[in-house]
Design an enzyme around this catalytic site. Sequence first.
Site, short mmCIF file in Angstrom:
data_model
loop_
_atom_site.label_atom_id
_atom_site.label_comp_id
_atom_site.label_asym_id
_atom_site.label_seq_id
_atom_site.Cartn_x
_atom_site.Cartn_y
_atom_site.Cartn_z
N ARG A 153 -7.48 16.38 -3.61
CA ARG A 153 -8.38 15.36 -3.06
C ARG A 153 -9.52 16.01 -2.27
NH1 ARG A 153 -5.91 11.89 -5.84
NH2 ARG A 153 -3.86 11.10 -5.29
N GLY B 157 0.60 12.96 3.78
CA GLY B 157 1.03 12.66 5.15
C GLY B 157 2.44 12.09 5.21
N GLU C 280 4.36 15.05 5.64
CA GLU C 280 4.17 15.53 7.01
C GLU C 280 5.05 14.73 7.98
OE1 GLU C 280 -0.01 17.31 7.75
OE2 GLU C 280 -0.40 15.46 6.64
N LYS D 182 0.84 -1.21 0.00
CA LYS D 182 0.00 0.00 0.00
C LYS D 182 0.87 1.25 0.00
CE LYS D 182 -4.02 -2.05 0.09
NZ LYS D 182 -4.96 -1.92 -1.05
N ARG D 183 2.10 1.10 -0.50
CA ARG D 183 3.06 2.21 -0.62
C ARG D 183 3.26 2.91 0.73
NH1 ARG D 183 2.90 -1.11 -4.30
NH2 ARG D 183 2.72 -0.49 -6.50
N GLU E 287 -3.32 16.62 -1.18
CA GLU E 287 -4.52 16.98 -0.43
C GLU E 287 -5.35 18.00 -1.19
OE1 GLU E 287 -1.53 16.66 0.84
OE2 GLU E 287 -1.56 15.94 2.90
N GLY F 249 -3.46 17.41 7.75
CA GLY F 249 -3.96 17.23 9.12
C GLY F 249 -2.93 16.64 10.05
N LEU G 133 -1.65 9.63 4.00
CA LEU G 133 -2.83 9.08 4.68
C LEU G 133 -3.41 7.90 3.91
CD1 LEU G 133 -5.15 9.58 6.82
CD2 LEU G 133 -6.25 10.94 5.04
#
Length: 262
Positions: free
Chosen positions: A139, A113, A116, A29-30, A136, A144, A68
Amino acid sequence: MTQNHNQLSLQIRGDHSEIAVVTLTRPAKRNALNDALVIALRDTFQNLPASVRAAVIHGEGDHFCAGLDLSELSERDAGQGMMHSRMWHTALDALEKGQVPVVAALHGAVVGGGLELASACHIRVADESAFFALPEGSRGIFVGGGGSVRVPKLIGAARMADMMFTGRVYKAAEAERIGLAQYLVPAGSAFDKAFELATRIASNAPLTNYALMHALPRIAEQPADHGLFTESLVAAIAQSAPEAKARVRAFLDGKAAKVSKD
Ligand code: 1HE
């Protein structure tokens, strides 16, 4: 020593068990960060063994981290969304404001993320395969995981806004030039360089490393006069440690390395 959480592994390396190697192990899932993985990061960085003096974080497979886990985003209401973001803050704070400096070894996607997470680390090493983006914007969501605070400190709010407005992707060389990474290395060598840096960092006096992690960012946010006062307090504490005295004495006795340009 190796500990395996479900999607993360912790290996303790070095002659004195002084380096923690944290690997995101969700390559299918990378290395997308689902809640379990975010919590595992928090727990790992809150509970590093006492022998550890520096850490490296990297991702298994072709990418550092795809951000994320979007499959978990679907049904949160506003309150749950707030709590989810706060969970990320707690986890990445555990890394950034923990006990030891963390070096990120970056390759492939460092996005959303994932960026982040990288920006919560203390040093970023990018190899030539790395690319940086904040999808983001496209999307329909927002950062966050602390990105709005940490990324502008690296590249400024204007560049971050551009990344989110336009979907701009920075390749490794340009990313290093603008400050997303401090080191640029050939493809495939980010981990080795990060490990070399962590080993060097681990040989510093722990109090100096701690001051760099905890005093420097706070001083940067203080008014200059307060910053200078804090600097004097930290300098006084650091120089009073027996280890500082021994290291300075070793230099004066000709037993410690000189600064060398090679
Ligand atoms: C994922 C995710 C993910 C991959 N959440 N499942 N992040 C993004 O918007 C980035 C989305 N991901 C990508 O753009 C690409 O996957 C990559 C450039 C990272 C890698 O591409 P590639 O061709 O190597 O892999 P792939 O075929 O796209 O993905 C392989 C699998 O990983 C696939 O699942 P499969 O079951 O079909 O095999 C993908 O669905 C899955 N996958 N990325 C869930 N992100 C605290 S707020 C932070 C907000 C954000 O981070 S938003 C940005 C999210």
